[in-house]
Design a protein around this motif. Structure first.
Motif, short mmCIF file in Angstrom:
data_model
loop_
_atom_site.label_atom_id
_atom_site.label_comp_id
_atom_site.label_asym_id
_atom_site.label_seq_id
_atom_site.Cartn_x
_atom_site.Cartn_y
_atom_site.Cartn_z
N ALA A 286 161.76 36.66 24.85
CA ALA A 286 162.12 36.81 26.26
C ALA A 286 161.19 35.97 27.13
CB ALA A 286 162.05 38.28 26.66
N ASN A 287 159.90 35.93 26.78
CA ASN A 287 158.95 35.11 27.55
C ASN A 287 159.25 33.62 27.41
OD1 ASN A 287 157.36 37.00 28.88
ND2 ASN A 287 156.19 37.43 27.02
N VAL A 288 159.59 33.19 26.21
CA VAL A 288 159.93 31.78 26.00
C VAL A 288 161.17 31.41 26.81
CG1 VAL A 288 160.79 30.12 24.29
CG2 VAL A 288 158.78 31.51 23.77
N ALA A 291 160.25 31.01 30.34
CA ALA A 291 159.40 29.83 30.55
C ALA A 291 160.23 28.54 30.60
CB ALA A 291 158.34 29.73 29.46
N ILE A 292 161.27 28.47 29.82
CA ILE A 292 162.07 27.22 29.84
C ILE A 292 163.09 27.24 30.97
CG2 ILE A 292 161.79 26.78 27.36
CD1 ILE A 292 164.78 27.70 27.10
N GLY A 293 163.20 28.35 31.68
CA GLY A 293 164.10 28.41 32.83
C GLY A 293 165.40 29.16 32.57
N ALA A 294 165.50 29.81 31.43
CA ALA A 294 166.72 30.57 31.11
C ALA A 294 166.57 32.02 31.55
CB ALA A 294 167.01 30.50 29.62
N SER A 295 167.67 32.77 31.47
CA SER A 295 167.63 34.20 31.79
C SER A 295 167.84 35.00 30.52
CB SER A 295 168.75 34.58 32.76
OG SER A 295 168.77 33.69 33.83
N PRO A 296 166.80 35.61 30.01
CA PRO A 296 166.94 36.34 28.74
C PRO A 296 167.53 37.73 28.93
CG PRO A 296 164.66 36.43 29.47
CD PRO A 296 165.40 35.61 30.50
N ILE A 297 168.33 38.14 27.95
CA ILE A 297 168.62 39.57 27.83
C ILE A 297 168.54 39.91 26.36
CG2 ILE A 297 171.13 39.19 27.86
CD1 ILE A 297 171.28 42.04 29.16
N MET A 298 167.78 40.94 26.06
CA MET A 298 167.61 41.35 24.67
C MET A 298 168.51 42.57 24.48
SD MET A 298 165.44 38.98 24.79
CE MET A 298 164.74 38.71 23.17
N ALA A 299 169.71 42.36 23.97
CA ALA A 299 170.68 43.44 23.88
C ALA A 299 171.28 43.48 22.49
CB ALA A 299 171.77 43.24 24.94
#
Ligand code: 3NM
Ligand code: MG
Length: 534
Positions: A286-288, A291-299
């Motif tokens: 999620a941090n990576v 950092a690259i500018g994406a929107s993470p969702i861990m689902a």
């Protein structure tokens, strides 16, 4: 007649309670014909001969209205009595040679085959087409001999292609478990060129029972299937690969320029990166992504994927801590993203390590289309086997870490490109030098730093990075992957050079800082990946 037949949507009838129910078979077939089925096989395992002939005559009348051939399953005598266009013979039915003698050269004779040997014999005996199965397990025919999957069907198609002569002319349909949710993928995956310039033999049609006969509206079901067969699936939108990239400075310069633009696209679009990943790396991934500018969702719950797949992002399926429940969740999400046309990255972590993981991998490969498969050498070797390649090495993967390479760069490039060509996607094999290919263009990238091998989750988070690039740069999956690799690995190099970085522990925060900073600089046009490409 036999050579001009359109096999594309091949209806096989079923008169059982479970599928036909109380409806009238003639009416159901009439509707399916209106919907666009192109050939009909009357298959009835229980009626008496008189009833068979009388039903077949009525079916023949309906088929003729649409200029569609009618074949009879098993019963040459019924076909003769009705005067319809031919028969379909199973392995236990009348020999093709004898049927041909009775029916003559103008009638269509089809044969069920499930192996190369059966295909060879059927062609030798003069079959006009082969019904190849069983593709997937099906409730419609429970006593099927063997479930051969896409790989088994490919093997037979490849044999026919290479055998030449009558074998390359014989028509083919696949059967077993084909329905609206998988028909495009099956057709797509069965088109498997062996080299960039070859035009392989591919499947001429899909044979279907329950997904037409067993539906409420056979006309609508058929016309929907026909539409799906005729159109390009959402996951295959991208361009056809066109050339091998030699080590050519101009091409590399162009590639790097594209990578810069892809980085800018990730920044401006901030695509969703939906991770179904293992317990070890969730937080880091999620941090990576951030950092690259994406929107993470861990689902990890598959039911959510139908909604999430609508948001224009990409999915990462990382089977690092696979469980039976997890596998079901992955499958739901894969189906959702394939339907939405959202890219999927498959990260088969430790795929070769246990039989459970090998089995999970082949289930996943059977469950959907992956735009990109990434793994270390051993994982990709396991993918190769699951994809139907025979490899000499049978050594089991010990852990999830990659270990030393067993192959030369050329061998790795060859293997990666062959898998990509077969799966019609992009394959990335990570290592000190990463190899990435879409089956035609193959690149080797030697950026990165040894510290990436000393922290947990560097491979998994590269998968996350690639997913964001695929979502933001859909016009070329291979270029998106290259750009993601450059971003990830060049950031690692800069991080490792920092004075305060003394080892893997201090490397991690410096790496995240650099992913963030360098991506920003490139996207603003202040830097280019070009100057650091190795
Ligand atoms: N023959 P559905 S499978 C009639 O493998 C038949 O030879 C098969 O039904 C074979 O489309 C099959 O409902 C049934 O899965 C296919
Ligand atoms: Mg039979």
């Amino acid at each position: 007649m036999a050579s001009q037949v359109d096999y594309s949507l091949y209806l096989v009838t079923d008169s059982t309670e479970a599928i036909l129910g109380s409806r009238d078979l003639i009416e159901v077939v009439a509707q399916a014909l209106q919907g666009g089925v192109t050939i009909v096989q009357y298959r009835d395992k229980s009626s008496d001969t008189g009833a068979l002939i009388s039903t077949a005559k009525k079916l023949h009348e309906e088929c003729r209205k649409h200029n569609v051939p009618l074949l009879i399953n098993d019963r040459v005598d019924v076909a003769l009595a009705v005067g319809c266009e031919g028969v379909h013979l199973g392995q236990d039915d009348m020999n093709i040679v004898e049927a041909r003698r009775l029916l003559g050269d103008k009638k269509i004779i089809g044969a069920t085959v499930s192996s190369v040997e059966e295909a060879r014999i059927a062609v030798e005996r003069g079959a006009d087409y082969l019904g190849i199965g069983t593709l997937y397990a099906t409730q419609t025919k429970k006593n099927t001999k063997e479930i051969i999957g896409v790989n088994g069907i490919r093997r037979i198609l490849r044999y026919l292609d290479e055998a030449g002569g009558k074998s390359s002319d014989v028509k083919t349909v696949c059967i077993g478990g084909v329905n609206a949710s998988n028909v495009q993928r099956v057709i797509h995956q069965l088109y498997a060129p062996r080299s960039p310039s070859s035009k392989p033999k591919t499947i001429d049609g899909v044979a279907i029972v329950s997904a037409i006969v067993g539906t409420k509206d056979p006309k609508e079901a058929s016309s929907n299937l026909q539409k799906l067969i005729k159109s390009t699936p959402p996951f295959a939108k991208s361009t056809d690969p066109v050339f091998w990239l030699e080590k050519n400075e101009d091409e590399i310069a162009a590639l790097v320029k594209t990578a810069d633009r892809a980085t800018a696209a990730v920044h401006s679009k901030s695509p969703l990166s939906h991770n179904m990943t293992n317990l070890v790396v969730q937080n880091f991934a999620a941090n990576v992504a951030l950092a690259i500018g994406a929107s993470p969702i861990m689902a990890n719950y598959g039911e959510e994927a139908a909604d999430l797949s609508q948001l224009g992002g990409a999915l990462v399926v990382n089977m690092g801590t696979v469980t039976p429940e997890g596998l079901l969740n992955y499958k739901k999400a894969i189906t959702a993203y394939n339907a939405a046309g959202g890219p999927i990255v498959l990260d088969p972590v430790g795929a070769g390590a246990t039989s459970v993981r090998r089995d999970a991998l082949s289930q996943l490969l059977g469950a959907g289309y992956f735009d990109l498969i990434k793994g270390n050498e051993r994982e990709i070797m396991t993918v190769a086997r699951a994809s139907g390649f025979t490899l000499d090495d049978s050594s089991q993967q010990r852990g999830v870490d990659s270990g030393d390479s067993m192959f030369s760069l050329e061998q790795r490039a060859y293997l990666v490109s062959k898998i990509a060509l077969r799966e019609r996607n992009v394959v990335l094999m990570t290592g000190a030098t990463d190899v990435v290919s879409d089956g035609v263009r193959t690149y080797a990238i030697s950026n990165g730093h040894a510290f990436l091998g000393k922290i947990t989750g560097s491979g998994c988070t590269l998968g996350t990075t690639v997913s964001a690039y695929l979502a933001a740069w859909p016009q070329d999956k291979l270029h998106a992957a290259v750009a993601a690799i450059l971003h990830f690995e060049i950031a690692a190099e800069y991080a490792a050079k920092r004075e305060d970085v003394k080892g893997p522990g201090t490397f991690v925060p410096a790496f995240i800082d650099n992913l963030f900073a360098r991506g920003g600089l490139v996207s603003e046009g202040k830097e280019s990946w070009g100057k650091d490409v190795k």
